[in-house]
Design an enzyme around this catalytic site. Structure first.
Site, mmCIF file in Angstrom:
data_model
loop_
_atom_site.group_PDB
_atom_site.id
_atom_site.type_symbol
_atom_site.label_atom_id
_atom_site.label_comp_id
_atom_site.label_asym_id
_atom_site.label_seq_id
_atom_site.Cartn_x
_atom_site.Cartn_y
_atom_site.Cartn_z
ATOM 1 C CG HIS A 13 -0.328 -0.280 2.499
ATOM 2 N ND1 HIS A 13 0.002 -1.551 2.896
ATOM 3 C CD2 HIS A 13 0.042 0.536 3.516
ATOM 4 C CE1 HIS A 13 0.548 -1.507 4.089
ATOM 5 N NE2 HIS A 13 0.588 -0.254 4.492
ATOM 6 C CG HIS A 35 0.668 5.208 4.023
ATOM 7 N ND1 HIS A 35 -0.223 5.056 5.058
ATOM 8 C CD2 HIS A 35 1.476 4.121 4.092
ATOM 9 C CE1 HIS A 35 0.047 3.946 5.730
ATOM 10 N NE2 HIS A 35 1.078 3.358 5.161
HETATM 11 P P1 5GP Z 1 1.428 0.335 7.373
HETATM 12 O O1 5GP Z 1 1.761 0.564 8.807
HETATM 13 O O2 5GP Z 1 1.359 -1.145 7.037
HETATM 14 O O3 5GP Z 1 2.274 1.104 6.405
HETATM 15 O O4 5GP Z 1 -0.038 0.937 7.185
HETATM 16 C C1 5GP Z 1 -1.199 0.212 7.356
HETATM 17 C C2 5GP Z 1 -2.336 1.207 7.352
HETATM 18 O O5 5GP Z 1 -3.541 0.502 7.159
HETATM 19 C C3 5GP Z 1 -2.471 1.971 8.670
HETATM 20 O O6 5GP Z 1 -2.366 3.366 8.405
HETATM 21 C C4 5GP Z 1 -3.846 1.564 9.170
HETATM 22 O O7 5GP Z 1 -4.525 2.627 9.782
HETATM 23 C C5 5GP Z 1 -4.545 1.086 7.925
HETATM 24 N N1 5GP Z 1 -5.539 0.057 8.165
HETATM 25 C C6 5GP Z 1 -5.360 -1.091 8.859
HETATM 26 N N2 5GP Z 1 -6.492 -1.831 8.846
HETATM 27 C C7 5GP Z 1 -7.392 -1.132 8.108
HETATM 28 C C8 5GP Z 1 -8.757 -1.371 7.746
HETATM 29 O O8 5GP Z 1 -9.368 -2.375 8.094
HETATM 30 N N3 5GP Z 1 -9.356 -0.433 6.973
HETATM 31 C C9 5GP Z 1 -8.718 0.695 6.568
HETATM 32 N N4 5GP Z 1 -9.408 1.546 5.811
HETATM 33 N N5 5GP Z 1 -7.443 0.957 6.899
HETATM 34 C C10 5GP Z 1 -6.779 0.059 7.662
#
Ligand code: 5GP
Ligand code: ZN
Length: 139
Positions: free
Chosen positions: A99, A101
């Site tokens: 993903h 951001h």
């Molecule tokens: P990472 O830390 O892996 O770069 O980011 C994961 C992101 O996914 C976090 O910002 C978190 O808030 C988001 N996230 C995790 N679970 C969900 C979900 O069920 N729905 C949505 N919309 N975002 C999620």
């Protein structure tokens, strides 16, 4: 992937606040936004991290980024924008479906902080040059 939360958002098994999708990408609001308008751009096909994306998949994903950034700018009028992608737990990845951001920035106290630590003494120019040589041989 059956136990991947983002695959479940794509399939609709778990609800999400989708803002855009095409044949290749799915874009939705982050459930714990760092700032107003924080969104995530993901490939529809399950890929864990940047290492797993083909050049075509990466191109399909990044192709939509300028229009999303422009939409965020037009809608929320941020003063800046951070693009962030974490790969691997040590880098802060918590969901193992790639993903990107998009984090609109409003000011320095808006809730997001990207800290940058420099270790100038460890990296004299000769060492950086040697690293560049080593790295470019592996592209
Ligand atoms: P990472 O830390 O892996 O770069 O980011 C994961 C992101 O996914 C976090 O910002 C978190 O808030 C988001 N996230 C995790 N679970 C969900 C979900 O069920 N729905 C949505 N919309 N975002 C999620
Ligand atoms: Zn997935």
């Amino acid at each position: 992937m059956s136990d991947c939360i983002f695959c479940k958002l794509i399939s609709g098994e778990i609800p999400s606040t989708k803002i855009y999708e095409d044949d290749h990408v799915f874009v939705f609001m982050d459930i714990m936004p760092l700032t107003k308008g924080h969104i995530l751009v993901i490939p529809k096909e399950h890929k864990e991290s940047v290492y797993d994306l083909s050049e075509e998949q990466a191109a399909n994903l990044f192709r939509v980024v300028p229009k999303l950034a422009k939409a965020l700018k037009k809608t929320f009028h941020p003063a800046g924008m951070n693009l962030l992608n974490n790969n691997g737990a040590p880098a802060g990845q918590s969901v193992f479906h790639f993903h990107l951001h998009l984090i609109p920035r409003y000011d320095e106290t808006d809730g997001f902080k990207a800290t940058w630590r420099t270790k100038e003494k460890e990296y004299p120019l000769e060492k950086i040059q040697a690293l560049a040589t080593e790295l470019s041989e592996n592209i």
